[in-house]
Design an enzyme around this catalytic site. Structure first.
Site, PDB file in Angstrom:
ATOM      1  N   ASP A   1      -4.581   5.076 -15.836  1.00 62.17           N
ATOM      2  CA  ASP A   1      -5.631   4.318 -15.150  1.00 62.17           C
ATOM      3  C   ASP A   1      -5.050   3.638 -13.904  1.00 62.17           C
ATOM      4  O   ASP A   1      -4.442   2.571 -13.999  1.00 62.17           O
ATOM      5  CB  ASP A   1      -6.194   3.285 -16.148  1.00 62.17           C
ATOM      6  CG  ASP A   1      -7.343   2.480 -15.569  1.00 62.17           C
ATOM      7  OD1 ASP A   1      -7.539   2.491 -14.340  1.00 62.17           O
ATOM      8  OD2 ASP A   1      -8.039   1.821 -16.361  1.00 62.17           O
TER       9      ASP A   1
ATOM     10  N   HIS B   1       4.505  11.391   9.941  1.00 63.70           N
ATOM     11  CA  HIS B   1       3.160  11.400   9.374  1.00 63.70           C
ATOM     12  C   HIS B   1       2.301  12.455  10.074  1.00 63.70           C
ATOM     13  O   HIS B   1       1.626  13.256   9.424  1.00 63.70           O
ATOM     14  CB  HIS B   1       2.549  10.000   9.518  1.00 63.70           C
ATOM     15  CG  HIS B   1       1.253   9.837   8.793  1.00 63.70           C
ATOM     16  ND1 HIS B   1       1.160   9.955   7.426  1.00 63.70           N
ATOM     17  CD2 HIS B   1       0.003   9.579   9.227  1.00 63.70           C
ATOM     18  CE1 HIS B   1      -0.097   9.761   7.056  1.00 63.70           C
ATOM     19  NE2 HIS B   1      -0.816   9.545   8.142  1.00 63.70           N
TER      20      HIS B   1
ATOM     21  N   LYS C   1       0.855  -1.211   0.000  1.00 60.72           N
ATOM     22  CA  LYS C   1       0.000   0.000   0.000  1.00 60.72           C
ATOM     23  C   LYS C   1       0.881   1.247   0.000  1.00 60.72           C
ATOM     24  O   LYS C   1       0.617   2.223  -0.696  1.00 60.72           O
ATOM     25  CB  LYS C   1      -0.941  -0.027   1.204  1.00 60.72           C
ATOM     26  CG  LYS C   1      -1.928   1.133   1.266  1.00 60.72           C
ATOM     27  CD  LYS C   1      -1.381   2.351   2.008  1.00 60.72           C
ATOM     28  CE  LYS C   1      -2.403   3.468   2.032  1.00 60.72           C
ATOM     29  NZ  LYS C   1      -1.825   4.762   2.442  1.00 60.72           N
TER      30      LYS C   1
HETATM   31  P1  HMG Z   1      11.815  15.194   8.198  1.00 64.27           P
HETATM   32  O1  HMG Z   1      13.160  14.600   8.208  1.00 64.27           O
HETATM   33  O2  HMG Z   1      11.202  15.577   9.495  1.00 64.27           O
HETATM   34  O3  HMG Z   1      11.747  16.422   7.205  1.00 64.27           O
HETATM   35  O4  HMG Z   1      10.870  14.138   7.467  1.00 64.27           O
HETATM   36  P2  HMG Z   1      12.506  17.820   7.277  1.00 64.27           P
HETATM   37  O5  HMG Z   1      11.514  18.821   7.814  1.00 64.27           O
HETATM   38  O6  HMG Z   1      13.822  17.670   7.959  1.00 64.27           O
HETATM   39  O7  HMG Z   1      12.771  18.125   5.735  1.00 64.27           O
HETATM   40  C1  HMG Z   1      13.670  17.325   4.966  1.00 64.27           C
HETATM   41  C2  HMG Z   1      13.122  17.161   3.547  1.00 64.27           C
HETATM   42  O8  HMG Z   1      11.914  16.354   3.591  1.00 64.27           O
HETATM   43  C3  HMG Z   1      12.737  18.440   2.865  1.00 64.27           C
HETATM   44  O9  HMG Z   1      13.835  19.052   2.256  1.00 64.27           O
HETATM   45  C4  HMG Z   1      11.756  17.937   1.853  1.00 64.27           C
HETATM   46  O10 HMG Z   1      12.423  17.324   0.772  1.00 64.27           O
HETATM   47  C5  HMG Z   1      10.986  16.877   2.638  1.00 64.27           C
HETATM   48  P3  HMG Z   1      13.778  20.621   1.807  1.00 64.27           P
HETATM   49  O11 HMG Z   1      12.617  20.806   0.901  1.00 64.27           O
HETATM   50  O12 HMG Z   1      13.619  21.385   3.094  1.00 64.27           O
HETATM   51  O13 HMG Z   1      15.062  20.834   1.113  1.00 64.27           O
HETATM   52  N1  HMG Z   1       9.883  17.537   3.377  1.00 64.27           N
HETATM   53  C6  HMG Z   1       8.842  18.187   2.806  1.00 64.27           C
HETATM   54  N2  HMG Z   1       8.511  18.420   1.534  1.00 64.27           N
HETATM   55  C7  HMG Z   1       7.389  19.128   1.301  1.00 64.27           C
HETATM   56  N3  HMG Z   1       6.597  19.618   2.281  1.00 64.27           N
HETATM   57  C8  HMG Z   1       6.886  19.396   3.554  1.00 64.27           C
HETATM   58  C9  HMG Z   1       8.052  18.665   3.862  1.00 64.27           C
HETATM   59  N4  HMG Z   1       8.602  18.288   5.014  1.00 64.27           N
HETATM   60  C10 HMG Z   1       9.744  17.613   4.708  1.00 64.27           C
HETATM   61  N5  HMG Z   1       6.078  19.860   4.502  1.00 64.27           N
HETATM   62  C11 HMG Z   1       8.926  13.159   6.595  1.00 64.27           C
HETATM   63  C12 HMG Z   1       9.490  14.260   7.470  1.00 64.27           C
HETATM   64  C13 HMG Z   1       7.402  13.147   6.737  1.00 64.27           C
HETATM   65  C14 HMG Z   1       9.303  13.412   5.151  1.00 64.27           C
HETATM   66  C15 HMG Z   1       9.560  11.786   7.067  1.00 64.27           C
HETATM   67  O14 HMG Z   1       9.290  11.595   8.420  1.00 64.27           O
HETATM   68  C16 HMG Z   1       9.034  10.593   6.304  1.00 64.27           C
HETATM   69  O15 HMG Z   1       9.434  10.334   5.185  1.00 64.27           O
HETATM   70  N6  HMG Z   1       8.142   9.808   6.928  1.00 64.27           N
HETATM   71  C17 HMG Z   1       7.485   8.704   6.255  1.00 64.27           C
HETATM   72  C18 HMG Z   1       6.176   9.193   5.731  1.00 64.27           C
HETATM   73  C19 HMG Z   1       5.438   8.183   4.911  1.00 64.27           C
HETATM   74  O16 HMG Z   1       5.922   7.149   4.549  1.00 64.27           O
HETATM   75  N7  HMG Z   1       4.217   8.527   4.555  1.00 64.27           N
HETATM   76  C20 HMG Z   1       3.367   7.719   3.742  1.00 64.27           C
HETATM   77  C21 HMG Z   1       2.043   7.631   4.365  1.00 64.27           C
HETATM   78  S1  HMG Z   1       2.027   6.469   5.656  1.00 64.27           S
HETATM   79  C22 HMG Z   1       1.346   5.085   4.855  1.00 64.27           C
HETATM   80  O17 HMG Z   1       0.245   5.119   4.467  1.00 64.27           O
HETATM   81  C23 HMG Z   1       2.150   3.921   4.433  1.00 64.27           C
HETATM   82  C24 HMG Z   1       2.675   2.944   5.444  1.00 64.27           C
HETATM   83  O18 HMG Z   1       1.668   2.298   6.192  1.00 64.27           O
HETATM   84  C25 HMG Z   1       3.378   1.941   4.590  1.00 64.27           C
HETATM   85  C26 HMG Z   1       4.088   0.886   5.352  1.00 64.27           C
HETATM   86  O19 HMG Z   1       3.638   0.504   6.447  1.00 64.27           O
HETATM   87  O20 HMG Z   1       5.104   0.396   4.795  1.00 64.27           O
HETATM   88  C27 HMG Z   1       3.597   3.618   6.397  1.00 64.27           C
END
Ligand code: HMG
Length: 423
Positions: free
Chosen positions: A281, A378, A265
Site C-alpha cells: 500500500d 532526465h 519526492k
Molecule cells: P548516464 O551516466 O548518462 O548513463 O546517466 P549511461 O548511459 O552512462 O549508463 C550508465 C548506467 O546507468 C547504465 O549501466 C545503467 O545502469 C543506467 P549499463 O546498464 O549500461 O551497464 N542507465 C540505464 N538503465 C536502464 N535504461 C536506460 C539507462 N540509461 C542509463 N536507458 C541517468 C543517466 C539518467 C541514469 C543519470 O543522469 C541520473 O541518474 N540522473 C538522475 C535522474 C533522476 O534522479 N531521476 C528521477 C526523476 S527526477 C525527480 O523527479 C526527482 C527530483 O526532483 C528529486 C530532487 O530534486 O531531489 C530530481
C-alpha cells in the site's frame, strides 16, 4: 441523459461502459475502444483485476521495470519497480552499479511495531476510567484470542494496550493505544479486526466509542539503510569538493521545507515503485513517511549525509509498514513475481530493500543536481516519450536519438529536428 445515476454499482461492466460513453466520452467509439484495448485477453486474469476494486471498467497500466546490480548486506538483488516516470529506473540502476563497486548498501530494521487506536469520549473522572481500564485490560486482550491465534503462533500478536489521556488536545478525548507485531503481513485487516473487538469489549455507558482504526504513522516500524566510502573514492575528479556539495544539498533540504518536499519526492520515486511492484500500500507508506519527515515539528529530509574521519556516509531512516504475505502480495500475479525476483523476502528484508531503493534514488538525484544538473539525464530518458508524443517512427527515433547523444534535450529541439527530417 443524466450525469448522475442511482444503482450504478448493480450495472454489468458493459452497462457501466455504455453509460459512461453516452454521458462523457467526446468520441464514443474511440473511448470504448481504448477501454477494451486495456482488457486482458485472459478472462480469468481480467476477472481477478476486476474484483480487486469496485466498478472496474478496464486496467490502467504502469510500466514494470527492473533495476539490477543492487548489493544489500552483501547479497545481490534485482529490484522490480512499477513507475511511470522516465529516468527513475535508470537512476536506480546507475546508483546500484556505483555503490556495488564501493561495498554496496548496508540496511537494518530498527523496529517493527505497528499501531492501532480506539478513539473514545469520556466525561467522567479520569481515575475511575483508569481503574476500569486496568480491571478489563486482560479481558480486552483475550477478547481477540480467536483473531490473534494464528498470528501468535507465528510469533506476533498484540504487544500492549495503553490508556491515553488526550484531553489537552481535545475535550473529553481518550484513546486505547494498541501496539502490534504482525510479522510478515502488513497487518491492516488484522489490526482493524482486533481494534473493533477490543472496542466492543471496552464499551460501557459512560464511554462513547468514536472509531477504531490502525494508524499509518508507524515511527516504530523503522528501517535504516546506508552507503559509505572513503571521500577519495566518491568521485574521480575533485571528490572532496563533490562530497561537500552533496552534503550541503542534504543540509539545504533539512533547512528549507520547500526543498525538503522535492528532495523527499525523489526518495519516494524509488520507495513507491518497489512498494507498488510488490503489491503493498503505497498511500500508507507515503502518509507515514511524510509524517516521519515532520517529526521534529518541521518538515525535513528523510536522508542525511556526513563526512567523518575521511569517510563519506549517506543514510536514510524511514518507517515502512510492508507485507510479503496477505493483501495483493500473492493475489496480483506481478506482485507475486516481484517477490519471487526478490528471492521471496520476509517483510523485514523487504523493508531493507525498499529503503535502499529510496536512498539510491535520492543519491542519483543529488549527484545529478550537484554536478550536471537534473535535466541532462532526465531529458535523455524522457526523449522516447517526446518522440512518441510526436508520433516518430522507428527510423526517426534512431536518427534523433543519435543526433542528441550526450546533449541536454528539450521538447522544442526534438520537434524542430523532427520537422526538419520530415520536410
Ligand atoms: P548516464 O551516466 O548518462 O548513463 O546517466 P549511461 O548511459 O552512462 O549508463 C550508465 C548506467 O546507468 C547504465 O549501466 C545503467 O545502469 C543506467 P549499463 O546498464 O549500461 O551497464 N542507465 C540505464 N538503465 C536502464 N535504461 C536506460 C539507462 N540509461 C542509463 N536507458 C541517468 C543517466 C539518467 C541514469 C543519470 O543522469 C541520473 O541518474 N540522473 C538522475 C535522474 C533522476 O534522479 N531521476 C528521477 C526523476 S527526477 C525527480 O523527479 C526527482 C527530483 O526532483 C528529486 C530532487 O530534486 O531531489 C530530481
Amino acid at each position: 441523459m443524466s450525469k448522475t445515476i442511482t444503482g450504478f454499482s448493480k450495472f454489468s461492466k458493459g452497462e457501466k461502459i455504455n453509460w459512461l460513453a453516452n454521458n462523457f466520452f467526446s468520441d464514443k467509439e474511440q473511448g470504448i475502444k481504448t477501454i477494451h484495448q486495456y482488457w486482458n485477453s485472459n478472462e480469468k486474469l481480467q476477472q481477478i483485476h476486476d474484483e480487486f476494486i469496485e466498478n472496474t471498467i478496464s486496467n490502467f497500466y504502469i510500466p514494470y521495470a527492473i533495476a539490477p546490480n543492487f548489493i544489500i548486506n552483501n547479497k545481490p538483488y534485482t529490484i522490480p519497480m512499477a513507475v511511470e516516470e522516465s529516468s527513475v529506473v535508470a537512476a536506480a540502476s546507475l546508483v546500484a552499479k556505483f555503490w556495488g563497486t564501493r561495498g554496496g548498501f548496508k540496511a537494518e530494521v530498527l523496529s517493527t511495531v505497528k499501531i492501532g487506536q480506539v478513539h473514545f469520549m469520556y466525561e467522567g473522572d479520569f481515575t475511575d476510567l483508569e481503574d476500569y481500564f486496568n480491571s478489563v485490560k486482560t479481558k480486552l486482550i483475550s477478547s481477540t484470542n480467536s483473531i490473534t491465534q494464528n498470528m501468535r503462533k507465528r510469533g506476533g500478536g498484540i504487544l500492549d494496550i495503553e490508556l491515553r489521556d488526550k484531553t489537552t488536545e481535545l475535550d473529553n478525548y481518550f484513546q486505547l493505544h494498541v501496539t502490534f507485531e504482525t510479522m510478515d503481513s502488513m497487518g491492516a485487516n488484522f489490526i482493524n479486526s482486533c481494534l473493533e473487538t477490543i472496542a466492543n469489549a471496552f464499551k460501557k455507558e459512560d464511554i462513547q466509542i468514536i472509531m477504531s482504526i490502525l494508524s499509518n504513522y508507524v515511527p516504530e516500524c523503522l528501517v535504516r539503510a546506508e552507503v559509505s566510502c572513503k571521500v577519495e573514492d566518491f568521485f574521480d575528479i575533485n571528490p572532496k569538493h563533490f562530497a561537500e556539495k552533496f552534503i550541503q544539498a542534504v543540509n539545504i533540504a533539512n533547512a528549507e521545507p520547500h526543498r525538503a518536499v522535492t528532495h523527499n519526492k525523489g526518495i519516494m520515486n524509488g520507495i513507491d515503485a518497489v512498494v507498488l511492484a510488490t503489491g503493498n500500500d503505497f498511500r500508507a507508506v507515503e502518509a507515514g513517511a511524510h509524517a516521519y519527515a515532520s517529526k521534529s515539528g518541521r518538515y525535513k529530509s528523510l536522508t542525511n549525509a556526513k563526512v567523518e574521519n575521511g569517510i563519506f556516509t549517506f543514510w536514510i531512516e524511514i518507517p515502512l509498514a510492508l507485507g510479503t504475505v496477505g493483501g495483493l502480495t500473492k493475489l496480483h500475479p506481478l506482485a507475486k513475481l516481484s517477490l519471487d525476483i526478490l528471492q521471496n523476502p520476509s517483510a523485514k528484508e523487504l523493508m531493507q530493500i525498499v529503503a535502499v531503493a529510496g536512498l539510491a534514488q535520492n543519491f542519483a538525484a543529488l549527484k545529478a543536481l550537484t554536478t550536471t544538473g537534473i535535466q541532462q539525464g532526465h531529458m535523455k530518458m524522457h526523449l522516447m516519450n517526446i518522440l512518441n508524443q510526436l508520433e516518430a517512427n522507428l527510423h526517426e527515433k534512431k536518427v534523433i536519438t543519435d543526433k542528441f547523444q550526450g546533449k541536454t534535450v528539450s521538447y522544442n529541439d526534438i520537434a524542430a529536428a523532427l520537422h526538419e527530417m520530415r520536410i
